[in-house]
Design an enzyme around this catalytic site. Structure first.
Site, short mmCIF file in Angstrom:
data_model
loop_
_atom_site.label_atom_id
_atom_site.label_comp_id
_atom_site.label_asym_id
_atom_site.label_seq_id
_atom_site.Cartn_x
_atom_site.Cartn_y
_atom_site.Cartn_z
N ASP A 310 0.99 -1.11 0.06
CA ASP A 310 0.05 0.14 0.06
C ASP A 310 0.86 1.28 0.01
O ASP A 310 2.21 1.11 0.28
CB ASP A 310 -1.08 -0.15 1.22
CG ASP A 310 -2.20 0.84 0.95
OD1 ASP A 310 -2.33 2.04 0.05
OD2 ASP A 310 -3.26 0.78 1.51
C1 BGC Z 1 -4.95 3.45 -0.07
C2 BGC Z 1 -5.11 2.48 -1.42
C3 BGC Z 1 -4.81 2.91 -2.37
C4 BGC Z 1 -3.65 3.66 -2.46
C5 BGC Z 1 -3.16 4.29 -3.83
C6 BGC Z 1 -3.88 4.10 -0.31
O1 BGC Z 1 -4.05 5.20 0.37
O2 BGC Z 1 -5.03 2.63 1.07
O3 BGC Z 1 -6.34 1.64 -1.30
O4 BGC Z 1 -4.92 2.09 -3.72
O5 BGC Z 1 -3.50 4.87 -1.69
O6 BGC Z 1 -4.11 5.53 -3.99
#
Ligand code: BGC
Length: 760
Positions: A310
């Site tokens: 993540d």
């Molecule tokens: C989220 C993810 C997301 C990523 C990219 C993170 O803050 O938890 O679900 O895919 O950002 O935007």
């Protein structure tokens, strides 16, 4: 890399990026006209990578699509330099991040959440990633609007793998059309905490339902030649302090609930990627948790894709790499120079780096992004809108319908009061990285409320041409009540807004909407409440209103879908994928666990750098998630899991159970009413007493479409695992021999058929 980058900032920066790229485009045009240097410079930037031409050289033996993805990946790997390998295991920053935290070639991005460089000389393309939970994010920046499907939780309420497949296919096609080759959708965290601000992105509280639907959604999305993703692995079940929280849960409960959802989803979709989560699980961060990434995901489940962190979820080099993280996002703090140095110093074996790279390459071949080079295009906008309409019509749950108030008989309705804070504007949507931009509105901020047109008022005017449709926002409850009193019917559209980066303080409707409903219902008993929520809400007014429709976040055609259900063009057929409790006091944890004083646990902070968990949430309800909790604790609920009404009625008969490796279950469902409809027939099992399980669990279901008076025999075979327990002593699934009770019916609390089965 900026320590603790604040996610709020990202939005501001994101908007800056949108403007910046627009001006680059303008610069190109101006440059062309003037024949000046700016044009040449821009073209150069857009067409070169590490000084190499970006255009992929496709003249290689591994371009032969009849070879397997494994063979092709092995051939490419042999040709790669160390630097090229490192390029594939980290991202290149997010659009709009300042130059000093951005890798040198932002022009190669496509405006999404990030991208991974390719190896053009070997024909390996850039991976362009976009968030896409219920539609493609960042689309307005790309010059067009994406179709918003209903929220993922809403789609789960359809209980329909085919609807989930259609949902995924729309997103996959729109990703490709917008120049993206990888989705960051596929959320399947189990609803242990209904106040979790991302509940709308997930698929409810049952692992078999959630895993099956996300699996089908992602299988069909990935079939559009994009890399699929399932996230956030694992037990990222609240947003409060998500970067620092340690989720504590016993292994058996973990395997039978949260991980089972992932296991099923990964098995069905064979996704190219799994995203490890921000939180720690039993002491180790998701992205450096060897048990999760290597022992379970890669070895036990045989996952062949790559693990992507993540955004900012990587906290080490050697440890994360050894644990099984394959790709750091969004940048290269740990998997760039540091990983290269660790490989050169022998701290990370070359074979380990090769394994990460091989997984990325294999995925690019498996998911078709090498064989189908990216080509932006125009999607079937009308067709996709028709699909989102259909999915929402199958996803809205009719919770109450006193005296057959619904469907409204168009001809008899002369006046409708449409009441609610935004009912003249549009329908609510879910925010954070899942947000889809609404047509006609500017690109949405990181945590901004976005209302999707068309408005309920306009949709109802179109459906009820003979009625006088009048609007009141409800800001003044007296005027709303007066309008309701003078109208035949009052329809109140109420919402509860959710976003990544926050949890809900409680399950009440915000901004005094309960008061609006009370006032309107007191003025007119024919009050219909339409809920636009991303999770359960409490309903202190439930006995006073005539009807309640849970529309969730309803997507691009939400208002039309609701109008079609209210006037009866569509017969509702959805059921709750999560329990609606009477009050927060009945939850396993009446109070949400928050980070303590002095802990920097706000969800809005993206915590990069080395880190340690600072507080924990103990999921000591263990196996008792959702309905299993309320069943075991004998708590009455507002609306149970699996509940939902139709405009017709169904009866059940003739249950037969044939025990075996896969236990066969068959029964008959009859439509005893006067109109066609769809029934979700649910099958639950109670395990033998000694198994130590909650009273029952969902083991199968079938959505059956029946004409008035029609009957159908339903046959299901139940996967042995769904009847098993996870045995910690032997570290494996085990069927407990003994007497099982199989129960069948239309809700977890209405199961008219039961039969015993001896299983060995
Ligand atoms: C989220 C993810 C997301 C990523 C990219 C993170 O803050 O938890 O679900 O895919 O950002 O935007």
């Amino acid at each position: 890399m900026v320590e603790g980058m604040v996610r709020m900032k990202r939005n501001e920066l994101g908007r800056f990026a949108g403007r910046a790229s627009a001006s680059i485009r303008f610069g190109v045009l101006a440059g062309m006209a003037l024949g000046c240097l700016a044009y040449a410079a821009t073209v150069f930037a857009q067409h070169r990578m590490h000084g190499q031409p970006v255009k992929e050289d496709r003249n290689h033996p591994w371009m032969n699509a009849s070879l397997s993805p494994d063979e092709r990946a092995a051939m490419v790997l042999k040709e790669m330099t160390l630097d090229e390998k490192i390029d594939l295991v980290h991202g290149m920053g997010m659009p709009g991040w300042p130059r000093e935290v951005q890798n040198p070639e932002p022009e190669l991005g496509n405006g999404g959440a990030g991208f991974v460089l390719g190896v053009p000389r070997l024909g390996i393309p850039i991976i362009q990633m976009s968030d896409a939970a219920y539609g493609v994010r960042s689309s307005a920046e790309n010059g067009r609007y994406s179709t918003a499907m209903p929220s993922n939780l809403g789609a789960a309420a359809s209980w329909d793998p085919e609807a989930a497949c259609a949902f995924g296919a729309v997103i996959g096609k729109e990703l490709r059309a917008q120049g993206y080759s990888m989705t960051l959708g596929g959320g399947v965290n189990i609803t242990r905490e209904p106040r979790n601000g991302r509940t709308f992105e997930y698929m409810g509280e049952d692992p078999v339902l959630a895993g099956t639907l996300v699996g089908n959604l992602m299988k069909c999305e990935q079939a559009q030649n994009v890399i699929g993703d399932i996230k956030h692995y694992a037990v990222n079940d609240q947003e409060s302090g998500r970067n620092e929280v340690d989720s504590i849960i016993e292994k058996r409960a973990l395997r039978e609930s949260d991980l089972l959802a992932f296991e099923i989803a990964v098995g069905i979709a064979q996704p190219g990627a799994v995203m490890c989560s921000y939180n720690a699980l039993n002491g180790e961060f998701g992205c450096e948790n060897k048990y999760l990434l290597t022992d379970v995901l890669k070895k036990e489940w045989g996952f062949k894709g790559f693990v992507v962190s993540d955004w900012g979820g990587t906290h080490s080099t050697v440890k994360a790499s050894a644990a099984g993280l394959d790709n750091e996002e969004p940048l290269d703090e740990f998997f760039g120079e540091k990983l290269k140095a660790a490989v050169e110093a022998g701290k990370v074996p070359m074979s380990e780096l090769d394994e990460h790279v091989r997984r990325v390459l294999r995925t690019e071949f498996q998911c078709g992004i090498v064989d189908h080079p990216m080509q932006k295009g125009v999607p079937d906008v009308e067709g996709n809108l028709a699909t989102t309409l259909k999915v929402e019509e199958q996803s809205a749950v009719l919770l109450k319908n006193a005296g057959g108030l619904l469907p409204l008989k168009s001809a008899a309705v002369k006046s409708i009061a449409v009441i609610g804070p935004h009912a003249n504007e549009g329908m609510m949507s879910g925010s954070g990285s899942a947000q889809v931009d609404a047509p006609g509105r500017p690109s949405a901020g990181w945590m901004a409320q976005v209302w999707f047109p068309q408005s309920p008022v306009a949709a109802l005017e179109a459906k009820f041409p003979g009625a006088k449709v009048q609007f009141d926002s409800g800001a003044n409850t007296e005027s709303a009540a007066a309008l309701a009193k003078s109208s035949d019917i009052a329809i109140v559209f109420v919402y509860q807004w959710e976003s990544e980066g926050m949890d809900l303080p409680n399950l009440s409707l915000p901004v005094k909407q309960d008061d609006i409903i009370e006032a309107v219902a007191a003025a007119n008993p024919k009050t219909i409440v339409v809920l636009e929520t991303g999770t359960a809400v409490t309903m202190p007014w439930i006995d006073k209103v005539g009807a309640v429709l849970e529309a969730w976040y309803a997507g691009s055609k939400g208002a039309d879908a609701v109008a079609n259900i209210l006037n009866g063009d569509v017969n509702p057929s959805a059921k709750l994928p999560m329990t609606f409790p009477k009050s927060e006091a009945d939850l396993p944890h009446p109070k949400l666990t928050q980070p303590g004083p002095g802990q920097t646990g706000e969800a809005a902070v993206m915590r990069t750098g080395e880190a340690k968990p600072t507080f924990s949430v103990k999921y000591d309800e263990g196996l008792k998630v959702g309905y299993k909790w309320y069943d075991a604790e004998k708590k009455t609920v507002l609306f149970p899991f699996g509940y939902g009404l139709s405009y017709t009625k169904f009866s059940y008969s003739g249950l037969k159970v044939a025990p075996g490796k896969e236990t066969g279950v068959s029964f008959t469902v009859k439509n005893t009413g006067s109109r066609a409809g769809g029934e979700i027939a649910e099958v639950y099992a109670a395990l033998p007493g000694g198994a130590g399980e909650p009273p029952k669990r969902l083991v199968g279901w079938s959505k059956v479409w029946l004409k008035a008076g029609e009957s159908k025999e339903v046959s299901l075979s139940i996967d042995g695992k769904y009847l098993s327990i996870y045995d910690e002593a032997s570290d494996g699934w085990k069927l407990v021999p003994g007497s099982y009770t199989i129960m069948v019916g239309g809700s977890s609390q209405e199961l008219p058929l039961t039969a015993k089965a001896e299983l060995k």
